[in-house]
Design a protein around this motif. Structure first.
Motif, PDB file in Angstrom:
ATOM      1  N   ASP A  88       3.167  12.622  -1.668  1.00 36.98           N
ATOM      2  CA  ASP A  88       1.973  12.489  -0.349  1.00 36.98           C
ATOM      3  C   ASP A  88       2.968  12.114   0.835  1.00 36.98           C
ATOM      4  O   ASP A  88       3.813  11.840   0.752  1.00 36.98           O
ATOM      5  N   THR A 118      -8.591  10.332   0.198  1.00 34.21           N
ATOM      6  CA  THR A 118      -7.702   8.981  -0.056  1.00 34.21           C
ATOM      7  C   THR A 118      -8.290   7.583   0.483  1.00 34.21           C
ATOM      8  O   THR A 118      -7.734   7.135  -0.120  1.00 34.21           O
ATOM      9  N   GLU A 175       0.574   4.760  -4.874  1.00 34.87           N
ATOM     10  CA  GLU A 175       1.278   5.519  -3.488  1.00 34.87           C
ATOM     11  C   GLU A 175       0.713   4.891  -2.190  1.00 34.87           C
ATOM     12  O   GLU A 175       1.947   5.248  -1.681  1.00 34.87           O
ATOM     13  N   THR A 214      -4.353   6.062  -6.201  1.00 32.22           N
ATOM     14  CA  THR A 214      -3.521   5.931  -4.925  1.00 32.22           C
ATOM     15  C   THR A 214      -3.168   4.701  -4.251  1.00 32.22           C
ATOM     16  O   THR A 214      -2.723   4.663  -3.435  1.00 32.22           O
TER      17      THR A 214
END
Length: 682
Positions: free
Chosen positions: A384, A180, A194, A191
């Motif tokens: 997530d 991440t 989110e 990414t």
């Protein structure tokens, strides 16, 4: 004659005087008593009047104090709103490292199996046949110790396998965090969206009553995050300035807050909210992913321009990071800062929902928009972790509770804190979120109970994407705990307008079909039988679909000690148990919906016995470490009966198992009992 007559008269006169004095004395005594009674009555009346005055004074003090308390609560609420931005700026920025899990597992705890079997002392044996009795008891103890060591070794192997799987899961999670971070540094759009959506969604800086809804997109070319963020409504500012008690009418009166003061405070709250949201994004960006933020603040309501329900934009700002970093947010006037140096827009009459034009919206970016409750249903198993906890918090809010996610560090095992405002059945609730694929171990339920007690909460809720075994439900029984399995979670989300699924296109979490309980799941259960009385019993198990056993091979007893797949097996009893059955509930065939436990008199040992002496019976439910979770009480036996249904574990719609008490007895022994379940006995 005269003297004699005069003497009689004098004597009579004296008697009359004495009688008169007595009457006067009696009258005076009566009068004194009356006066004393009147004085006592007046004293009591004075005491009652004084008590009433004191009670009225105490009652008024109580009402005045209550009004003062409510006024202070209003003042504290306003103080929180006034200092929202300054307080939020003192909070540390969110860090990915706070999501890292320690690479450690619970130590191996063998429980009673860790205690060696006590060997008999020959010195305690006396009299005729003492040596024979000693040798018999010594060999029995040796055999029991051998069974203990064998069972302990099996438990240890199970623990080692579980520990290895748990460490692998933790390491996979931590490795994912590294991925991440790398994706954020590279500016991967998905990414970035989110992560920063989760930062805003999971923040604990917002007071109670503030919404936590976010929709965002990422412009990779400009390294700009574009966010739509929900703002609190006008009602967030208390309408009352204080409370006064009016003794004349015995009522509380709310002192209204001046309208101009309330409107001005609401504008300051909106400006602070926008600035704080931007600050949280920049503070969490330690990767250089975001060089600018465009944020639009919305409220739901009626658009005054159309009279229709709509989301109205009340504030908007677009700011580059270098400009924002030069601000001292703890000292700025939020309204002046937003509309001045940052050139943002703030509604002149937000209480009337007068809109402003957003500077830039997520759908103008062209792609990578993430919005809770819209688009394709998210896969809960792949979501997530922060977003998943935020979704659970949103579910609680949709059910009418107040809920926020906790800070990622030092949260004490709590992922979401909720408050049920119901004055009778409500209270504080701590929520743990377990995104598992396999059955949640009972240890997680025990940990939640410890957290509830340590936090002084009214209730604990454990939410998982997987399911729970009977050990978990047995431990939770009678305690302020609620267990929500994956299928129940999906159903609740859909019922309250939220979205989520388990796996790619799957409505529920998949159940693996395997051939042994050891391979099937993270845990198994040991069902140990205890009872009083000298009668010798055979404890058996039937794997059934409805009221019929799956087949003769699925009847586990002394001549068939295991099912074909090994999911149910007779095992050596742990110390203190008189019989035991080992069950891997996850490994049972999908069509099996109940496991029935029965007991019958052993006709070879006690041919003339019945179940009249079968009392104080129970099932000691143990987890895979041998720790006793709970004792399930079963019915006592009755005279004349030689077989008894102890109870059954039944599969719920979501794949979990509950225990249902039995009690049906049979006079024809085990043969008659199993005949009821479809087994033909010759």
């Amino acid at each position: 004659m005269g003297r004699r007559s005069g003497g009689l008269i004098g004597l009579w006169a004296e008697q009359q005087r004495v009688a008169q004095r007595q009457r006067e004395g009696q009258q005076q005594a009566v009068l004194r008593q009356q006066r004393e009674a009147e004085r006592a009555l007046r004293a009591r009346e004075r005491d009652v009047a004084r008590m009433q005055r004191e009670q009225r004074a105490a009652y008024r003090r109580h009402r005045d104090a209550d009004a003062l308390r409510r006024t202070r609560e209003l003042d504290e609420r306003v103080a929180v709103l006034e200092g929202l931005l300054a307080a939020g700026c003192r909070e540390p920025g969110f860090s990915v490292e706070s999501l890292r899990r320690p690479e450690e597992v619970e130590p191996f705890t063998p429980g009673p199996l860790g205690e060696p079997v006590a060997m008999p002392d020959q010195r305690a044996y006396h009299g005729f046949g003492a040596r024979d009795r000693f040798e018999r008891d010594w060999y029995a103890a040796q055999a029991a110790e051998a069974r203990r060591l064998e069972t302990l070794a099996a438990y240890r192997r199970e623990y080692d396998a579980w520990a290895a799987a748990r460490l692998a899961e933790v390491r996979t999670h931590n490795a994912g965090l590294a991925g991440t971070v790398a994706a954020l540094r590279e500016g991967d759009a998905d990414t970035v969206v989110e992560f920063f959506s989760a930062v805003l969604y999971a923040s604990t800086a917002w007071p109670e009553g503030f919404p936590h809804e976010v929709s965002a997109a990422y412009d990779r070319a400009r390294r700009e995050l574009v966010v739509d963020w929900d703002l609190p409504g006008y009602e967030v500012v208390p309408e009352a300035r204080g409370v006064k008690y009016l003794p004349g009418t015995d009522q509380d009166k709310e002192v209204p807050r001046p309208v101009t003061q309330r409107r001005a405070l609401y504008r300051r709250v909106l400006a602070q909210t926008v600035l704080l949201a931007v600050r949280q994004v920049f503070a969490a960006d330690r990767f250089g992913a975001v060089e600018g933020v465009a944020l639009n603040g919305y409220v739901d309501g009626v658009d005054p321009a159309t009279g229709l329900a709509a989301r109205v934009c009340l504030a908007t700002v677009a700011v580059a990071r270098p400009v924002f970093d030069r601000l001292n947010l703890e000292l700025v006037d939020a309204v002046e800062c937003l509309t001045g140096p940052l050139a943002g827009r703030l509604s002149a009459k937000p209480e009337e929902r007068v809109a402003v034009q957003p500077l830039r919206q997520p759908d103008q970016v062209g792609s990578d928009v993430v919005s809770q409750g819209e688009g394709e249903e998210p896969d809960l198993l792949a979501m997530d972790p922060i977003a998943f906890e935020g979704l659970v918090a949103a579910l609680f809010r949709a059910r009418g509770l107040q809920a926020v996610t906790t800070r990622r560090s030092n949260d004490g095992g709590v992922d979401v804190e909720a408050l049920d405002p119901d004055p009778i059945s409500g209270g504080s609730i701590v929520v743990q979120v377990k995104r598992y694929r396999n059955t949640v171990p009972p240890s997680a339920v025990r940990d939640l109970y410890g957290t509830v007690q340590g936090a002084g909460a009214n209730k604990g809720v454990l939410v998982t994407t997987s399911k729970f075994g009977p050990g978990s439900y047995a431990f939770a029984n009678g305690k302020p705990l609620t267990l929500i399995s994956g299928t129940e979670l999906v159903e609740l989300l859909h019922r309250h307008g939220l979205r989520g699924r388990l796996g790619p296109g799957a409505p529920a979490a998949p159940v693996a079909e395997v051939s042994s309980p050891t391979e099937a799941s993270d845990d198994f259960n040991l069902l140990g039988m205890v009872w009083t009385g000298e009668v010798a019993l055979d404890v058996c198990a039937l794997v059934c679909e409805g009221g019929r056993v799956l087949g003769d091979d699925w009847f586990v007893f002394f001549n068939n000690p295991s099912t074909p797949d090994g999911s149910v097996a007779m095992v050596a009893a742990a110390p203190g148990d008189r019989a035991a059955i080992r069950v891997g509930f996850d490994a049972l065939p999908p069509r099996a919906d109940r496991l029935v436990l029965v007991a019958a008199v052993d006709p070879e040992v006690n041919p003339d016995a019945d179940l009249g002496g079968f009392t104080d019976a129970g099932i000691r439910l143990r987890d895979d470490s041998g720790t006793e979770l709970d004792r399930l009480v079963v019915s006592d036996g009755r005279q004349g009966e030689t077989a008894l249904v102890l109870g059954s574990f039944r599969r719920r719609a979501g794949g979990d198992w509950d225990f249902v008490l039995g009690g049906k007895g049979y006079r024809g022994g085990l043969a008659e009992l199993v005949g009821d379940f479809g087994i033909e006995v010759e």
